[in-house]
Design a protein around this motif. Structure first.
Motif, PDB file in Angstrom:
ATOM      1  N   GLY A   1       0.842  -1.189   0.000  1.00  0.00           N
ATOM      2  CA  GLY A   1       0.000   0.000   0.000  1.00  0.00           C
ATOM      3  C   GLY A   1       0.876   1.237   0.000  1.00  0.00           C
ATOM      4  N   CYS A   2       0.863   1.973  -1.101  1.00  0.00           N
ATOM      5  CA  CYS A   2       1.666   3.190  -1.160  1.00  0.00           C
ATOM      6  C   CYS A   2       0.755   4.363  -0.844  1.00  0.00           C
ATOM      7  N   CYS A   3       1.087   5.081   0.205  1.00  0.00           N
ATOM      8  CA  CYS A   3       0.242   6.203   0.566  1.00  0.00           C
ATOM      9  C   CYS A   3       0.453   7.340  -0.424  1.00  0.00           C
ATOM     10  N   LEU A   4      -0.642   7.814  -0.997  1.00  0.00           N
ATOM     11  CA  LEU A   4      -0.583   8.970  -1.888  1.00  0.00           C
ATOM     12  C   LEU A   4      -1.382  10.130  -1.306  1.00  0.00           C
ATOM     13  N   GLY A   5      -1.445  10.175   0.020  1.00  0.00           N
ATOM     14  CA  GLY A   5      -2.045  11.336   0.667  1.00  0.00           C
ATOM     15  C   GLY A   5      -1.189  12.561   0.383  1.00  0.00           C
ATOM     16  N   THR A   6      -1.737  13.743   0.636  1.00  0.00           N
ATOM     17  CA  THR A   6      -1.026  14.963   0.260  1.00  0.00           C
ATOM     18  C   THR A   6       0.343  15.072   0.920  1.00  0.00           C
ATOM     19  N   ALA A   7       0.404  14.744   2.206  1.00  0.00           N
ATOM     20  CA  ALA A   7       1.667  14.896   2.924  1.00  0.00           C
ATOM     21  C   ALA A   7       2.734  14.002   2.302  1.00  0.00           C
ATOM     22  N   CYS A   8       2.336  12.789   1.914  1.00  0.00           N
ATOM     23  CA  CYS A   8       3.290  11.881   1.272  1.00  0.00           C
ATOM     24  C   CYS A   8       3.592  12.345  -0.149  1.00  0.00           C
ATOM     25  N   TYR A   9       2.548  12.819  -0.828  1.00  0.00           N
ATOM     26  CA  TYR A   9       2.733  13.227  -2.216  1.00  0.00           C
ATOM     27  C   TYR A   9       3.756  14.346  -2.351  1.00  0.00           C
ATOM     28  N   VAL A  10       3.622  15.368  -1.490  1.00  0.00           N
ATOM     29  CA  VAL A  10       4.565  16.485  -1.627  1.00  0.00           C
ATOM     30  C   VAL A  10       5.979  16.073  -1.235  1.00  0.00           C
ATOM     31  N   LYS A  11       6.110  14.906  -0.634  1.00  0.00           N
ATOM     32  CA  LYS A  11       7.459  14.422  -0.316  1.00  0.00           C
ATOM     33  C   LYS A  11       7.899  13.297  -1.247  1.00  0.00           C
ATOM     34  N   GLY A  12       7.255  13.200  -2.396  1.00  0.00           N
ATOM     35  CA  GLY A  12       7.776  12.286  -3.425  1.00  0.00           C
ATOM     36  C   GLY A  12       7.158  10.896  -3.474  1.00  0.00           C
ATOM     37  N   ALA A  13       5.926  10.731  -2.952  1.00  0.00           N
ATOM     38  CA  ALA A  13       5.312   9.403  -2.945  1.00  0.00           C
ATOM     39  C   ALA A  13       5.078   8.850  -4.345  1.00  0.00           C
TER      40      ALA A  13
END
Ligand SMILES: Cc1cc2nc3c(=O)[nH]c(=O)nc-3n(C[C@H](O)[C@H](O)[C@H](O)COP(=O)(O)O)c2cc1C
Lengths: 162, 622
Positions: A80-92
């Protein structure tokens, strides 16, 4: 589950019975089945329909509406790869792309050997560990692209799917 | 044991309060090691730390002198795992299992603080031993989070020892109409994002004549990048239950439903446990505390659909159907669950209610601004040093949130924007940093407060890419019932994709705005109505960036893959071949130790593997 075993039929009936006294139990029943078997194929929906009197069409409508339910089985290890905003802005995105590329499957798909499924998740609430990946519930915090290969190897070594 | 009357509960609260206090002030002759059991700390091995402490205590036969307590999240997730020692109130941070022995030998056995594990003020370099003196905590005020990170969430006694159920006690002494009036007077507004006055909602439901009414707690928490409600449910579930019972008493409902995301297994487990505890003691069930008022609570799980956070979709989902919204009116307060009057309130809203009843109106309204009373919990994340969970009085400025509490931007990067309100919200830039945070002000400035997600972005984030990220989310989660949202979001996503690939024209920007307006005025629910907000706010504040993508075919933040190019500096290349080995598409060639390596841009998929593996910093993207 193409030919449903008798034990499975019994188990599904039992799950339906658990919620006999609830007013609108369909989603609860389906959640339990999903948790028990990892997917809810049509044959199973037919049993639920027979037990509850809800039409298969309605059950199918519910199963396909919610992303938690699937019609096909998942792999032994669900990445499960988290693609929430916090993860997204850190390169998810790069992380999930890397898993996809190494396993040769897209998010939502399962490898042919039944080992891995990649799941794009919407925020698992581990924002402080961003970017985060969970594999069968275990959280990998502060993921980076160069750790992906090692993690896949780790699970390959752990053992194959039945 | 059943608590049958108000007097019995009062006596029990007194006893529990004294008991809990003794775990902090040392009056029971013991010292306590308190551990943060939040998700972040658990992921970094709090359980291993706990086992090590327990083993050492047993080894030294100190079981009756030293206790270990695991409580809820401390909030400052980026500094976890935490260990807090009482009665001295010493906070150790970034603790590893290997550090436990030193803490035990030095602090527990010899009363000597382990300096190196204390928090260090990045400004002054000073070590800080007490949590409350750390800048991150100084500007916070815990109302909804009262008890979180202090009590064991699985213990009724500790909840009662920390103010729990004093609010219900007070409510039961009042007329239901007066409880509604108190919530009206408090100015409490819904914390789920809409900001609708809670008292008004309760009044509508109160005024309905019906044999059955319901209270529904919205714990669907869909905003990706937010975890306020999860924390409250995990860390003090009884407070939310208490809030629900008070709401039920006020409007005349005898049954409630918690609707919680299936993605939050710990929250669900703790909530179920708390309901069981409350039932066993008579704090839920028939004739609560002999008042004649009865209330039952049920839990229903979501199944992974963001739109189910919308209240009418949520009610449909509880009813076992596809979670699709319906037009309002009729509002749920008139016609809700199974067509009965129903109030839907957010987790944080309900957790705030007991505070108001316990502490009184004046204490609550001392916080906040004229039209936004009280405090708000935020999940502060993204490019900020102190990632975590914070609760601030409304009216706190964005600058205080990001810099004083959040500690600013890490790695010497420049602040670019703060996004609040999730997929329905917007971004605000540098020039807005001194704006106070409240419902109306953020809307006036073109963003919104939302349910509490606050994501900080720095110069490395591309705002077009961020807008596209939200639109992908919305497009995925659009339920498909109404056409403007189903098709409009898809078209907007296509245009944003074109822009990030350098294939768009300036005219596409106008089309985007037009589509946004169409969705806003024609969609059935707020999911579609607000879907263009992230686009509109990024176009407003970062038009340059859009133009760079469209006209110059450049992504200034170097994020959009189609617009960047990876190159290897032949002078810096050590010819080691690591990059080529890790290139998944064989786009890198060269000869080990002989010729510098080169990237074939036609083959390159811009995955970034090479940069991650290069040890000499020879690879750049531009
Ligand atoms: C698409 C969409 C998603 C929503 N998600 C949530 C949510 O996750 N949690 C929540 O409390 N409210 C959510 N809401 C708002 C609810 O519809 C409703 O206003 C809220 O639960 C009312 O509670 P409150 O007044 O206490 O905030 C959402 C609304 C929309 C349109």
């Amino acid at each position: 589950m193409a030919h449903l075993q008798e034990s499975a039929v019994r188990k599904i009936s039992e799950i339906c019975d658990r919620y006999k006294n609830e007013r609108t139990p369909l989603i609860m029943i389906l959640s339990d089945i999903q948790n028990e078997y990892g997917y809810i194929p049509l044959e199973v929906q037919e049993i639920v329909s027979a037990k509850t009197g809800i039409s298969v069409a309605e059950i199918y409508g519910v199963v396909t509406f919610y992303s938690f339910f699937s019609l096909k089985p998942n792999g032994k290890y669900v990445i499960g790869c988290c693609l929430g905003t916090a993860c997204y802005v850190k390169g998810a995105q790069q992380i999930i792309d890397k898993f996809s590329e190494m396993l040769g499957i897209k998010p939502g798909e399962t490898t042919d050997d039944g080992m891995f499924t990649i799941d794009a998740l919407r925020c698992i609430g581990a924002c402080a560990s961003a970017p985060a990946v969970t594999i069968n519930g275990k959280i990998y915090a502060h993921m980076s692209v160069d750790r992906v290969a090692g993690i896949i190897d780790e699970y390959r070594k752990l053992g194959g799917a039945e | 044991m059943m608590i049958k009357t108000r007097e019995e509960l009062e006596a029990k609260i007194q006893k529990c309060t004294a008991e809990l206090n003794s775990k902090f002030d040392g009056s029971d002759g013991k010292r306590y090691i308190m551990l943060c059991g939040g998700t972040g700390c658990i992921a970094s091995n709090t359980m291993g730390i706990m086992e090590r402490f327990e083993a050492l205590i047993a080894e030294h036969g100190l079981g009756d002198k030293v206790g270990v307590r695991k409580v809820g999240c401390f909030g400052m997730c980026s500094q976890g795992p935490f260990v807090r020692i009482y009665p001295e109130d010493t906070l150790y941070r970034l603790v590893k299992v290997e550090d436990v022995e030193e803490i035990f030998n030095s602090d527990i056995l010899n009363g000597k603080i382990v300096d190196r594990l204390l928090y260090e003020d990045p400004e002054t370099g000073k070590k800080i031993a007490k949590q409350d003196e750390i800048p991150f905590y100084k500007k916070q005020k815990r109302v909804a989070l009262h008890g979180c990170g202090v009590i064991n969430p699985e213990s009724l006694d500790e909840a009662l020892g920390c103010g729990g159920y004093q609010g219900l006690l007070n409510a039961l002494k009042m007329d239901p109409a007066d409880v509604v009036q108190l919530i009206l007077d408090s100015g409490l507004r819904g914390r789920g994002g809409g900001g609708f006055p809670t008292g008004r909602k309760w009044k509508f439901a109160y005024d309905q004549k019906s044999d059955q009414k319901y209270v529904v707690c919205n714990g669907d928490e869909g905003d990706p990048g937010a975890f306020m409600d999860r924390s409250v449910l995990e860390d003090n579930p009884l407070a939310v239950i208490e809030g629900m019972v008070i709401a039920g008493y006020a409007i005349g409902a005898s049954e409630g439903y918690f609707y919680v995301r299936a993605e939050y297994p710990t929250a669900v487990m703790r909530l179920r446990n708390a309901i069981k505890l409350a039932e066993e003691t008579g704090l839920l069930g028939d004739n609560i505390l002999g008042s004649g008022f009865s209330f039952r609570a049920n839990v229903r799980l979501g199944a992974g659909a963001f739109v189910c956070g919308e209240e009418t979709a949520l009610l449909n989902s509880i009813q076992g159907q596809r979670g699709m919204p319906r037009p309002r009116p009729p509002f749920p307060a008139v016609k809700g669950l199974w067509d009965k009057p129903t109030i839907v309130n957010n987790v944080e809203t309900l957790a705030t209610v007991p505070y108001i009843l316990r502490e009184g109106l004046d204490k609550f309204i001392q916080y906040g601004t004229e039209k936004s009373k009280g405090t708000k919990v935020f999940a502060l994340g993204g490019k900020v040093k102190n990632v975590g969970l914070v609760e601030i009085p409304m009216g706190t400025t964005l600058r205080e949130l990001i810099y004083d509490i959040g500690g600013g931007i890490p790695n010497g990067k420049k602040f670019k924007a703060i996004q609040t309100g999730g997929p329905s919200g917007g971004c605000l830039t540098e020039e807005y940093l001194d704006e106070p945070i409240d419902f109306d002000n953020l809307v006036a400035k073109g963003s919104m407060m939302g349910s509490g997600g606050a994501i900080v972005m720095d110069e490395d984030n591309c705002m077009v890419d961020v807008a596209k990220f939200y639109m992908e989310f919305i497009c995925d989660e659009s339920c498909g019932k109404c056409t403007p949202c189903r098709i409009g979001t898809k078209r907007m996503l296509e245009i944003l994709t074109k822009i990030t690939e350098g294939k768009a024209t300036m005219k596409d920007l106008d089309t985007l705005e037009e589509l946004g307006k169409a969705c806003k005025s024609n969609s059935l629910c707020a999911l579609g109505q607000t879907s263009a907000n992230p686009i509109i706010s990024t176009i407003t504040h970062f038009k340059d960036e859009y133009i760079a993508h469209i006209v110059d075919k450049k992504c200034p933040a170097k994020v959009c893959k189609s617009l960047i190019k990876y190159t290897i500096d032949p002078d810096k290349c050590r010819k080691c071949s690591l990059c080529a080995k890790h290139c998944p598409v064989g786009a890198i060639t060269g000869e080990v130790k002989k010729t510098p390596f080169e990237i074939d841009s036609a083959k390159c998929i811009k995955c970034g593997s090479c940069i991650a593996y290069c040890k000499s910093g020879a690879i750049t993207k531009e």
